[in-house]
Design a protein around this motif. Structure first.
Motif, mmCIF file in Angstrom:
data_model
loop_
_atom_site.group_PDB
_atom_site.id
_atom_site.type_symbol
_atom_site.label_atom_id
_atom_site.label_comp_id
_atom_site.label_asym_id
_atom_site.label_seq_id
_atom_site.Cartn_x
_atom_site.Cartn_y
_atom_site.Cartn_z
ATOM 1 N N MET A 156 76.216 121.228 -26.740
ATOM 2 C CA MET A 156 75.063 120.974 -28.089
ATOM 3 C C MET A 156 74.765 121.863 -28.962
ATOM 4 S SD MET A 156 71.786 120.114 -25.522
ATOM 5 C CE MET A 156 72.606 118.714 -24.708
ATOM 6 N N SER A 157 73.924 122.220 -29.862
ATOM 7 C CA SER A 157 73.165 123.218 -31.063
ATOM 8 C C SER A 157 72.071 123.121 -29.456
ATOM 9 C CB SER A 157 73.243 121.876 -32.025
ATOM 10 O OG SER A 157 72.188 121.411 -31.803
ATOM 11 N N SER A 158 71.790 124.790 -30.808
ATOM 12 C CA SER A 158 70.663 125.299 -30.160
ATOM 13 C C SER A 158 69.416 124.522 -30.522
ATOM 14 C CB SER A 158 70.324 126.690 -30.504
ATOM 15 O OG SER A 158 70.861 126.513 -32.679
ATOM 16 N N GLN A 159 69.192 123.779 -31.463
ATOM 17 C CA GLN A 159 68.637 123.071 -32.170
ATOM 18 C C GLN A 159 67.546 122.100 -30.889
ATOM 19 O OE1 GLN A 159 68.678 120.751 -35.622
ATOM 20 N NE2 GLN A 159 66.329 120.567 -35.796
ATOM 21 N N TYR A 160 68.963 121.257 -30.109
ATOM 22 C CA TYR A 160 68.885 120.104 -29.196
ATOM 23 C C TYR A 160 68.188 120.931 -27.680
ATOM 24 C CZ TYR A 160 70.258 116.928 -32.716
ATOM 25 O OH TYR A 160 71.080 115.624 -33.202
ATOM 26 N N ILE A 161 68.875 122.201 -27.712
ATOM 27 C CA ILE A 161 68.118 123.125 -26.617
ATOM 28 C C ILE A 161 67.251 123.264 -26.806
ATOM 29 C CG2 ILE A 161 68.882 124.753 -24.775
ATOM 30 C CD1 ILE A 161 71.850 124.892 -25.829
ATOM 31 N N GLN A 162 66.930 123.578 -27.429
ATOM 32 C CA GLN A 162 65.051 123.952 -28.050
ATOM 33 C C GLN A 162 64.433 122.732 -27.941
ATOM 34 O OE1 GLN A 162 65.297 125.448 -31.706
ATOM 35 N NE2 GLN A 162 65.763 127.588 -30.738
ATOM 36 N N ARG A 163 64.258 121.729 -28.436
ATOM 37 C CA ARG A 163 64.176 120.345 -28.129
ATOM 38 C C ARG A 163 63.768 120.018 -26.289
ATOM 39 N NH1 ARG A 163 66.072 116.062 -33.179
ATOM 40 N NH2 ARG A 163 65.226 117.761 -35.072
ATOM 41 N N LEU A 164 64.760 120.343 -26.043
ATOM 42 C CA LEU A 164 64.646 120.129 -24.361
ATOM 43 C C LEU A 164 64.068 120.750 -23.759
ATOM 44 C CD1 LEU A 164 66.207 118.010 -22.453
ATOM 45 C CD2 LEU A 164 67.970 119.860 -21.984
ATOM 46 N N VAL A 165 64.251 122.450 -24.315
ATOM 47 C CA VAL A 165 62.999 122.586 -23.439
ATOM 48 C C VAL A 165 61.690 122.626 -23.873
ATOM 49 C CG1 VAL A 165 62.647 125.277 -23.074
ATOM 50 C CG2 VAL A 165 64.606 124.638 -23.409
ATOM 51 N N ARG A 166 61.381 122.458 -25.043
ATOM 52 C CA ARG A 166 59.989 121.993 -25.369
ATOM 53 C C ARG A 166 58.850 120.802 -24.273
ATOM 54 N NH1 ARG A 166 61.572 124.821 -30.488
ATOM 55 N NH2 ARG A 166 62.102 122.827 -31.466
ATOM 56 N N PHE A 167 59.993 120.128 -24.611
ATOM 57 C CA PHE A 167 59.691 118.863 -23.921
ATOM 58 C C PHE A 167 60.070 118.885 -22.299
ATOM 59 C CE2 PHE A 167 61.307 115.205 -21.573
ATOM 60 C CZ PHE A 167 60.768 114.126 -21.861
ATOM 61 N N LEU A 168 60.685 119.512 -22.097
ATOM 62 C CA LEU A 168 60.374 120.039 -19.936
ATOM 63 C C LEU A 168 58.895 120.847 -20.053
ATOM 64 C CD1 LEU A 168 64.050 121.033 -19.395
ATOM 65 C CD2 LEU A 168 62.625 118.448 -18.615
ATOM 66 N N LEU A 169 58.613 121.420 -21.198
ATOM 67 C CA LEU A 169 57.422 122.165 -21.071
ATOM 68 C C LEU A 169 56.776 121.591 -21.014
ATOM 69 C CD1 LEU A 169 55.956 125.181 -20.778
ATOM 70 C CD2 LEU A 169 56.406 124.484 -23.129
ATOM 71 N N VAL A 170 56.500 120.472 -21.653
ATOM 72 C CA VAL A 170 55.666 119.703 -21.735
ATOM 73 C C VAL A 170 55.626 118.454 -20.654
ATOM 74 C CG1 VAL A 170 54.584 116.984 -23.393
ATOM 75 C CG2 VAL A 170 55.392 119.296 -24.188
ATOM 76 N N ILE A 171 56.693 117.935 -20.084
ATOM 77 C CA ILE A 171 56.444 117.544 -19.313
ATOM 78 C C ILE A 171 55.633 118.327 -17.993
ATOM 79 C CG2 ILE A 171 57.387 116.622 -17.268
ATOM 80 C CD1 ILE A 171 57.213 114.543 -19.379
ATOM 81 N N ALA A 172 56.277 119.807 -17.812
ATOM 82 C CA ALA A 172 55.445 120.558 -16.850
ATOM 83 C C ALA A 172 53.667 120.622 -16.894
ATOM 84 C CB ALA A 172 56.028 121.589 -16.806
ATOM 85 N N ALA A 173 53.786 121.000 -18.297
ATOM 86 C CA ALA A 173 52.128 121.474 -18.822
ATOM 87 C C ALA A 173 51.536 119.871 -17.995
ATOM 88 C CB ALA A 173 52.004 121.761 -19.658
ATOM 89 N N VAL A 174 51.944 118.600 -18.311
ATOM 90 C CA VAL A 174 51.166 117.722 -17.666
ATOM 91 C C VAL A 174 50.849 117.214 -16.104
ATOM 92 C CG1 VAL A 174 51.150 115.335 -18.030
ATOM 93 C CG2 VAL A 174 51.056 116.297 -20.214
ATOM 94 N N ILE A 175 52.027 117.817 -15.602
ATOM 95 C CA ILE A 175 52.586 118.060 -13.990
ATOM 96 C C ILE A 175 50.845 118.563 -13.294
ATOM 97 C CG2 ILE A 175 53.249 118.065 -12.536
ATOM 98 C CD1 ILE A 175 55.644 116.776 -14.051
ATOM 99 N N PHE A 176 51.409 119.918 -14.027
ATOM 100 C CA PHE A 176 51.024 121.162 -13.279
ATOM 101 C C PHE A 176 49.338 121.429 -13.834
ATOM 102 C CE2 PHE A 176 55.088 123.466 -12.861
ATOM 103 C CZ PHE A 176 54.687 123.269 -11.777
ATOM 104 N N GLY A 177 48.673 120.312 -14.739
ATOM 105 C CA GLY A 177 47.635 120.188 -15.516
ATOM 106 C C GLY A 177 47.585 119.019 -14.564
ATOM 107 N N SER A 178 47.596 117.825 -14.082
ATOM 108 C CA SER A 178 46.755 117.021 -13.433
ATOM 109 C C SER A 178 46.646 117.456 -12.059
ATOM 110 C CB SER A 178 47.915 116.015 -13.772
ATOM 111 O OG SER A 178 48.042 115.882 -14.420
#
Length: 368
Positions: A1-23
């Protein structure tokens, strides 16, 4: 898996975590700051009146806020007084008519017992005597088991009611404290509305401020539209009930129609709280034609509510009728009666976030 997709996955998980913890953070913060949330909502609804008094009547803003609060309490006190007067009047009317209706109901029950229940009991007693001893013991054990369960259920219900009385009495001082803090906070928030608004805007970045303003305007428009829609639905229900009660020649038709219209605010149950016991009582007291008339009126009210609610909500809030219907159904399935309100509200929030390009910005962030 390329580093670009890994970074996108990390940012996606970051957004999900921010939404959950923010809620979660918003939920737990709201549990301790709800008097100030109430105060903000009161100040928000009062702001147009405060602005009008400040500009047209040339009042200082603090005085305009005080006058607005007094006007709000005057309206609430007037409604409560009107409700008490109507309750007293209705109680006097019931005190006059209930004894005769109760006597009719007693005679009706006596006739049913004498003509149907007693002969049926005799038939069952004869059948019971013809059974052998083991069958009789089985039936008696089942009857005792049912009686024990009923007694246990009734006892638990009474125990629960008695246990909640101290909690209710202990809640009264807390309610008084919440009311006092909410009123004080309402005064200060409304008095410094624009100063606080400017301070919040200065704290936010330009992009967040622009998106936040768009979301706030959409929510504001939807909130007033929701209130307008509910007022329209209540008015339609009140008019239909009033016409039906006048056709049925019911005394105090206007008062009863107003009460049913107000009760219609309750999700799903609504008018059934009044109509169902009324229909049952009318049928058991022997006034079958009146019970049928009430039943027809109740069905008309239910059908018009189910047909008009999605249409009026969608036109007032600016949502698609099908999306509104889906939100109502899904909300009801997930949260029960509360979901009938939470579903459209959540749909409005999602639409406001979409209109403000929040989801687009999040997707751009995820893609990098």
């Amino acid at each position: 898996m390329s580093s670009q997709y890994i970074q996108r996955l990390v940012r996606f998980l970051l957004v999900i975590a921010a939404v959950i913890f923010g809620s979660i953070a918003i939920y737990y913060t709201a549990t301790v700051t709800y008097p100030f949330i109430i105060a903000f909502l009161l100040a928000f609804f009062m702001n147009p009146l405060v602005n009008y008094l400040e500009k047209k009547a040339k009042m200082p803003r603090a005085l305009a806020v005080i006058v607005s609060l007094i006007a709000l309490f005057a309206v609430l006190a007037g409604l409560v007084t009107l409700l008490i007067v109507e309750i007293v009047s209705g109680t006097q009317y019931l005190a006059e008519v209930v004894p005769s209706h109760f006597q009719t109901l007693v005679v009706y029950i006596e006739d049913i017992v004498a003509s149907q229940i007693i002969p049926l009991y005799k038939d069952w007693a004869a059948l019971f005597k013809n059974l052998d001893a083991s069958q009789q013991d089985t039936i008696m054990n089942n009857i005792q088991s049912v009686g024990t369960k009923i007694a246990t259920t009734v006892g638990q219900f009474i125990q629960g009611v008695l246990q909640h009385i101290p909690k209710l009495l202990g809640w009264l001082p807390n309610a008084a404290t919440v009311i006092i803090f909410s009123l004080l906070a309402t005064f200060f928030i409304s008095k410094d509305w624009y100063r606080l608004n400017g301070a919040v805007q200065r704290l936010l970045p330009t992009r967040a401020r622009t998106s936040g303003q768009a979301v706030f305007l959409n929510l504001k428009r939807a909130l007033f539209g929701f209130v307008k829609a509910q007022a329209t639905l209540i008015s339609i229900t009140t008019v239909i009930v009033l016409i039906g009660l006048l056709i049925l020649r019911v005394d105090y038709a206007i008062t009863i129609a107003l009460i049913i219209g107000i009760v219609d605010v309750l999700p799903y149950l609504g008018t059934g709280i009044v109509f169902v016991p009324w229909i049952i009582y009318a049928a058991m007291s022997g006034d079958v034609p009146f019970a049928i008339g009430l039943g027809v009126l109740y069905v008309v009210v239910l059908v018009q509510r189910q047909i008009m609610e999605p249409k009026i909500l969608s036109s007032s809030i600016g949502l698609d009728p099908l999306a509104t219907l889906i939100a109502l159904f899904v909300g009801f399935k997930l949260l029960g009666f509360l979901g009938l309100i939470a579903g459209p509200v959540l749909l409005v929030v999602i639409r406001a976030l979409h209109s403000a390009n929040v989801f687009h910005d999040l997707w751009r962030f995820i893609k990098g």
